[in-house]
Design an enzyme around this catalytic site. Structure first.
Site, PDB file in Angstrom:
ATOM      1  N   ARG A 157       0.764  -1.325  -0.210  1.00 33.67           N
ATOM      2  CA  ARG A 157       0.013   0.150  -0.092  1.00 33.67           C
ATOM      3  C   ARG A 157       0.925   1.456   0.136  1.00 33.67           C
ATOM      4  NH1 ARG A 157      -1.537  -3.131   4.148  1.00 33.67           N
ATOM      5  NH2 ARG A 157      -3.557  -4.348   4.103  1.00 33.67           N
ATOM      6  N   ILE A 158       1.886   1.262   0.896  1.00 38.69           N
ATOM      7  CA  ILE A 158       2.592   2.492   1.023  1.00 38.69           C
ATOM      8  C   ILE A 158       3.594   2.729  -0.088  1.00 38.69           C
ATOM      9  CG2 ILE A 158       4.686   3.746   2.292  1.00 38.69           C
ATOM     10  CD1 ILE A 158       3.284   2.098   4.839  1.00 38.69           C
ATOM     11  N   ARG A 179       7.641  -9.118  -4.118  1.00 39.57           N
ATOM     12  CA  ARG A 179       7.587 -10.814  -3.880  1.00 39.57           C
ATOM     13  C   ARG A 179       6.587 -10.958  -5.191  1.00 39.57           C
ATOM     14  NH1 ARG A 179       6.263 -11.820   2.204  1.00 39.57           N
ATOM     15  NH2 ARG A 179       5.050  -9.844   1.522  1.00 39.57           N
ATOM     16  N   ARG A 240      12.105  -0.878   7.593  1.00 39.16           N
ATOM     17  CA  ARG A 240      12.856  -1.184   8.902  1.00 39.16           C
ATOM     18  C   ARG A 240      14.320  -1.149   8.760  1.00 39.16           C
ATOM     19  NH1 ARG A 240       8.621  -0.075  10.942  1.00 39.16           N
ATOM     20  NH2 ARG A 240       7.302  -1.382  12.257  1.00 39.16           N
ATOM     21  N   GLU A 269      18.037   0.848  16.392  1.00 40.97           N
ATOM     22  CA  GLU A 269      17.153   2.204  16.822  1.00 40.97           C
ATOM     23  C   GLU A 269      16.770   2.252  18.249  1.00 40.97           C
ATOM     24  OE1 GLU A 269      14.431   2.533  13.398  1.00 40.97           O
ATOM     25  OE2 GLU A 269      12.811   2.409  14.980  1.00 40.97           O
ATOM     26  N   HIS A 287      12.648   7.751  12.822  1.00 39.60           N
ATOM     27  CA  HIS A 287      11.475   6.858  12.811  1.00 39.60           C
ATOM     28  C   HIS A 287      10.106   7.610  13.006  1.00 39.60           C
ATOM     29  CE1 HIS A 287      10.060   2.429  13.076  1.00 39.60           C
ATOM     30  NE2 HIS A 287       9.182   2.865  12.262  1.00 39.60           N
TER      31      HIS A 287
HETATM   32  C1  DGY Z   1       4.814   1.135  11.719  1.00 41.70           C
HETATM   33  O1  DGY Z   1       3.254   1.549  11.905  1.00 41.70           O
HETATM   34  O2  DGY Z   1       5.324   0.184  11.421  1.00 41.70           O
HETATM   35  C2  DGY Z   1       5.629   2.354  11.740  1.00 41.70           C
HETATM   36  O3  DGY Z   1       6.689   2.078  11.314  1.00 41.70           O
HETATM   37  C3  DGY Z   1       5.612   2.727  13.300  1.00 41.70           C
HETATM   38  O4  DGY Z   1       6.114   1.887  14.143  1.00 41.70           O
END
Ligand code: DGY
Length: 327
Positions: A157-158, A179, A240, A269, A287
């Site tokens: 989605r992002i 994938r 991540r 982090e 983050h």
């Molecule tokens: C998520 O929603 O996974 C963001 O990285 C905040 O932790």
């Protein structure tokens, strides 16, 4: 019947705490720092549900010491801090908060891309340090964004929301690797072309990482992958930290084998690799890709609604292992 006991393990909006307190006996950790693993284990005793964020690790070992725990609701879309298989094996439902953060996270990903390509942090640091003495034709000259090639690794989605910004906002050519390949209609709607991972690395002017972290994606950008990228390319990570080998990235940036990086996430982090902190060609943010107030409130409410539904016989809106419900 006694009210069910739940733990809210991180500070949450007051309305969310009230909402849960109206139904459950709530143990609320409202400290600024996360609970230590020992304190988390102690506070989970006797609790049937827990509201966590990405900072609490829910491991198989922890689950073994909390036999009454039935529901884990994380206020995050990522869930690599939760051992989903162990939860499923124990019949513990897990939920996350997808969708509500897609657009704000994509906004931030694109902002980080622009800040990185156009050397914004470097320019601000120089200005604040009194280093702006005059104009020169190549002063802080960066990479072009409009019309360039946007590479996206991880087209969920992002990733798709970032693709739209690049394609329709900045006239970028969009290539991606994932994938599984998107349906032809989705590719046409986004104006995005599927390519092999090596081709993505070779062709992208700006490479954005938006894939979930797992054992398979651990360090999937390391020295061999960085070596395929253009020396003028930028790398942006809003997924991540563990996806990127930070030592290899720091070396590539120091030796100008790629031009710049924008990082919102880090492997250890909140600790940041000390070499990255010394390099001018990195934009570093703590983050915060989903951090707008409305989005964070929506995430908190969704996590609470999941907990509420799961413990009151309803259907949680966004379960990760719904098979637990039918078992
Ligand atoms: C998520 O929603 O996974 C963001 O990285 C905040 O932790």
């Amino acid at each position: 019947m006694d009210a069910l006991k739940v733990l809210i393990a991180r500070r949450a909006p007051a309305e969310v705490v009230h909402k849960l307190s109206a139904h459950f006996v709530v143990d609320y950790h409202d400290g600024a720092e996360p609970l230590s693993p020992d304190d988390l284990r102690a506070r989970l005793q006797g609790k049937v549900g827990v509201y966590v964020t990405g900072t609490e690790r829910i491991t198989a070992e922890l689950l073994a010491t909390c036999p009454e725990l039935k529901v884990v609701c994380t206020m995050s879309v990522g869930y690599n801090h939760i051992d989903l298989d162990a939860c499923t094996a124990r019949g513990v439902l897990v939920t996350n908060t997808p969708d509500v953060l897609t657009e704000s996270t994509a906004d931030f990903g694109f902002a980080l891309l622009m800040a990185t390509a156009r050397r914004m942090s470097e320019g601000e640091r120089l200005l604040r340090d009194g280093g702006w003495k005059s104009w020169a034709w190549d002063f802080l000259a960066g990479a072009e964004v409009h019309g360039s090639t946007l590479g996206i690794l991880g087209m969920g989605r992002i990733g798709q929301a970032i693709a739209r910004r690049g394609r329709f906002g900045f006239g970028m050519k969009v290539i991606y690797h994932n994938r599984s390949r998107l349906a032809a209609e989705a590719e046409a709607e986004l104006g995005a072309r599927y390519v092999a991972k090596d081709e993505l690395l070779r062709q992208a002017d700006h490479l954005v990482l938006v894939l979930p972290y797992s054992a398979q994606s651990h360090h999937c950008i390391a020295a061999p992958e960085l070596a395929l990228m253009k020396p003028t390319a930028t790398l942006v990570n809003v997924a991540r930290g563990g996806i990127v080998d930070e030592e290899a990235l720091a070396a590539a940036l120091r030796e100008h084998r790629i031009a710049a990086a924008g990082l919102d996430v880090f492997e250890g982090e909140p600790r940041v690799n000390p070499v990255l902190l010394t390099l001018p060609n990195v934009v570093l943010t703590p983050h915060i890709a989903s951090a707008t107030l409305p989005t964070r409130q929506a995430m908190a409410h969704l996590a609470a609604d999941n907990l509420l539904a799961a413990l009151t016989g309803g259907m949680p809106p966004t379960p990760l292992n719904p098979q637990v419900l039918s078992a």
